[in-house]
Scaffold this motif. Sequence first.
Motif, PDB file in Angstrom:
ATOM      1  N   ILE A  25      50.073  19.971  45.448  1.00 55.81           N
ATOM      2  CA  ILE A  25      48.835  20.694  45.705  1.00 55.81           C
ATOM      3  C   ILE A  25      49.195  22.150  45.968  1.00 55.81           C
ATOM      4  N   VAL A  26      48.504  23.050  45.321  1.00 53.11           N
ATOM      5  CA  VAL A  26      48.719  24.483  45.538  1.00 53.11           C
ATOM      6  C   VAL A  26      47.395  25.084  46.004  1.00 53.11           C
ATOM      7  N   LEU A  27      47.404  25.650  47.210  1.00 53.72           N
ATOM      8  CA  LEU A  27      46.217  26.265  47.785  1.00 53.72           C
ATOM      9  C   LEU A  27      46.465  27.757  47.957  1.00 53.72           C
ATOM     10  N   THR A  28      45.503  28.558  47.546  1.00 61.44           N
ATOM     11  CA  THR A  28      45.705  29.994  47.616  1.00 61.44           C
ATOM     12  C   THR A  28      44.401  30.715  47.935  1.00 61.44           C
ATOM     13  N   ARG A  29      44.531  31.879  48.550  1.00 59.01           N
ATOM     14  CA  ARG A  29      43.385  32.742  48.848  1.00 59.01           C
ATOM     15  C   ARG A  29      43.818  34.187  48.679  1.00 59.01           C
ATOM     16  N   PRO A  30      42.916  35.065  48.308  1.00 59.84           N
ATOM     17  CA  PRO A  30      43.261  36.487  48.276  1.00 59.84           C
ATOM     18  C   PRO A  30      43.286  37.058  49.693  1.00 59.84           C
ATOM     19  N   ALA A  31      44.313  37.811  50.022  1.00 58.55           N
ATOM     20  CA  ALA A  31      44.389  38.505  51.307  1.00 58.55           C
ATOM     21  C   ALA A  31      43.820  39.899  51.087  1.00 58.55           C
ATOM     22  N   VAL A  32      42.536  40.032  51.319  1.00 63.33           N
ATOM     23  CA  VAL A  32      41.852  41.279  50.981  1.00 63.33           C
ATOM     24  C   VAL A  32      42.436  42.441  51.759  1.00 63.33           C
ATOM     25  N   GLU A  33      42.724  42.237  53.043  1.00 60.29           N
ATOM     26  CA  GLU A  33      43.274  43.303  53.873  1.00 60.29           C
ATOM     27  C   GLU A  33      44.798  43.265  53.814  1.00 60.29           C
ATOM     28  N   ALA A  34      45.371  43.310  52.618  1.00 57.89           N
ATOM     29  CA  ALA A  34      46.803  43.108  52.456  1.00 57.89           C
ATOM     30  C   ALA A  34      47.608  44.394  52.574  1.00 57.89           C
ATOM     31  N   ASP A  54      51.401  19.800  36.492  1.00 61.89           N
ATOM     32  CA  ASP A  54      51.202  18.615  37.350  1.00 61.89           C
ATOM     33  C   ASP A  54      50.729  19.006  38.745  1.00 61.89           C
ATOM     34  N   SER A  55      49.779  19.905  38.809  1.00 62.46           N
ATOM     35  CA  SER A  55      49.326  20.449  40.090  1.00 62.46           C
ATOM     36  C   SER A  55      47.810  20.393  40.218  1.00 62.46           C
ATOM     37  N   PHE A  56      47.370  20.293  41.456  1.00 58.78           N
ATOM     38  CA  PHE A  56      45.957  20.438  41.800  1.00 58.78           C
ATOM     39  C   PHE A  56      45.858  21.757  42.552  1.00 58.78           C
ATOM     40  N   ILE A  57      45.220  22.746  41.916  1.00 53.60           N
ATOM     41  CA  ILE A  57      45.244  24.112  42.427  1.00 53.60           C
ATOM     42  C   ILE A  57      43.853  24.498  42.921  1.00 53.60           C
ATOM     43  N   ILE A  58      43.792  25.067  44.108  1.00 56.59           N
ATOM     44  CA  ILE A  58      42.512  25.493  44.683  1.00 56.59           C
ATOM     45  C   ILE A  58      42.611  26.971  45.055  1.00 56.59           C
ATOM     46  N   LEU A  59      41.690  27.748  44.525  1.00 51.61           N
ATOM     47  CA  LEU A  59      41.553  29.151  44.903  1.00 51.61           C
ATOM     48  C   LEU A  59      40.309  29.284  45.772  1.00 51.61           C
ATOM     49  N   ASP A  60      40.523  29.606  47.040  1.00 50.79           N
ATOM     50  CA  ASP A  60      39.423  29.711  47.998  1.00 50.79           C
ATOM     51  C   ASP A  60      39.053  31.184  48.202  1.00 50.79           C
ATOM     52  N   VAL A  76      37.905  26.574  41.896  1.00 47.91           N
ATOM     53  CA  VAL A  76      37.702  27.934  42.397  1.00 47.91           C
ATOM     54  C   VAL A  76      36.431  27.939  43.237  1.00 47.91           C
ATOM     55  N   THR A  77      36.525  28.364  44.489  1.00 45.18           N
ATOM     56  CA  THR A  77      35.369  28.338  45.378  1.00 45.18           C
ATOM     57  C   THR A  77      35.119  29.717  45.971  1.00 45.18           C
ATOM     58  N   GLY A  78      33.866  29.991  46.275  1.00 48.19           N
ATOM     59  CA  GLY A  78      33.539  31.265  46.896  1.00 48.19           C
ATOM     60  C   GLY A  78      32.048  31.436  47.106  1.00 48.19           C
ATOM     61  N   ASP A  79      31.719  32.408  47.933  1.00 42.33           N
ATOM     62  CA  ASP A  79      30.329  32.743  48.242  1.00 42.33           C
ATOM     63  C   ASP A  79      30.064  34.156  47.745  1.00 42.33           C
ATOM     64  N   LEU A  80      29.287  34.272  46.688  1.00 42.12           N
ATOM     65  CA  LEU A  80      29.056  35.578  46.059  1.00 42.12           C
ATOM     66  C   LEU A  80      28.255  36.526  46.940  1.00 42.12           C
ATOM     67  N   THR A  81      27.669  36.039  48.019  1.00 41.61           N
ATOM     68  CA  THR A  81      26.911  36.916  48.918  1.00 41.61           C
ATOM     69  C   THR A  81      27.783  37.492  50.027  1.00 41.61           C
ATOM     70  N   GLN A  82      29.053  37.094  50.089  1.00 38.40           N
ATOM     71  CA  GLN A  82      29.930  37.565  51.166  1.00 38.40           C
ATOM     72  C   GLN A  82      31.201  38.201  50.609  1.00 38.40           C
ATOM     73  N   THR A  83      31.043  39.078  49.639  1.00 34.94           N
ATOM     74  CA  THR A  83      32.180  39.757  49.041  1.00 34.94           C
ATOM     75  C   THR A  83      32.681  40.866  49.957  1.00 34.94           C
ATOM     76  N   ASP A  84      33.991  40.882  50.207  1.00 37.96           N
ATOM     77  CA  ASP A  84      34.602  41.890  51.078  1.00 37.96           C
ATOM     78  C   ASP A  84      35.346  42.964  50.302  1.00 37.96           C
ATOM     79  N   LEU A  85      35.162  42.985  48.992  1.00 38.36           N
ATOM     80  CA  LEU A  85      35.845  43.982  48.176  1.00 38.36           C
ATOM     81  C   LEU A  85      35.274  45.371  48.451  1.00 38.36           C
ATOM     82  N   PRO A  86      36.092  46.405  48.260  1.00 39.32           N
ATOM     83  CA  PRO A  86      35.581  47.768  48.432  1.00 39.32           C
ATOM     84  C   PRO A  86      34.399  48.031  47.511  1.00 39.32           C
ATOM     85  N   ARG A  87      33.518  48.898  47.946  1.00 40.02           N
ATOM     86  CA  ARG A  87      32.324  49.225  47.169  1.00 40.02           C
ATOM     87  C   ARG A  87      32.704  49.711  45.771  1.00 40.02           C
TER      88      ARG A  87
END
Length: 340
Positions: free
Chosen positions: A166-175, A234-240, A265-276
């Motif tokens: 299992i591979v779980l990953t998320r973007p670290a926006v404040e990286a 041979d992986s189950f990959i989740i992008l949160d 791939v999961t996410g909430d399009l109303t809670q985007t933290d990307l720069p304007r």
Amino acid sequence: MTERTIVTDSLEQTAIIFGSFDANIAKIEKEYGVDIVTRDNGDTAGSAIVISGGDPEKVNLAASVIRCLCRMATYSDGLTDQNVGYAIDMVNDGRAEELSAFDDDCVCITMKGKPIKAKTVGQRRYVDLIKKNTIVLGTGPAGTGKTFLAVAMAVTALRNREVNRIVLTRPAVEAGERLGYLPGDLQSKINPYLRPLQDALLEMLGPENYARHIERGTIEIAPLAYMRGRTLDDSFIILDEAQNTTPEQMKMFLTRLGYNSRAIVTGDLTQTDLPRGIRSGLSEAVRVLKNIEDIAVHTFTDRDVVRHRLVQKIILAYEKHDRERQNSAQDTRTRYLYKK
């Protein structure tokens, strides 16, 4: 006075439907202005639930809710306020028949023996799409079970040896600088971003099994930047939290998919933290990939929220506020153009 009678299968089922201190029934009575009581049903194992009131339509609606709860009670050892509210919403919308599609299929069993099951029609469809497709994009508000159910499906696939890891990953926006101020090494710095995924795994596997899988490498949790250049077989990959990816990051992630692998791939399009001004990779992926075979897009709604009922009300309040703000901005632009 109109009456409707529903016979339950057992006294235990009746107790589940009524809830602690009859709280479930009180909620239905308040919603429809009816009276609900139980009566002995003779020699049968169950009891008769009698709904009565002056408005025949409301009595029929209340009876439909009770029937839905009877169905839910057959595969649950308890009904929550959320379950009752959901049944009421579905009946009021004329969608009670959709609840008949529910079954007792279990998605996963936790280490404590607790079964994890879909709690709404939307969750049921989401689970079915994961079973049938290689890539699933799940979008929707907080509390709808997007990530939790995806992790449950991944754990089941690993236990059934359908995948090797299992591979779980998320973007670290404040990286950048903010991560640098956190104490410890890089793993310690990224742990706060990955904690929701770890919490889900700990509930399903337990601390010892979780640590064992991490040590063996059968479970990997890493920031999205670590995915570049890899091919995941041979992986189950989740992008949160995928709403915080750029289109380039999303394309990079999706092209990591190897043989005998699946990606959620999961996410909430109303809670985007990307720069304007920066587009969301998830929003673009939904538009670009929605018609490709073996890729499914599922959108949750506020009706699928399985946290506290206030979460649903908060989501609806913010949606209303956003609509009013957009309408106000549109009116301002219209008046400005008219004056010109």
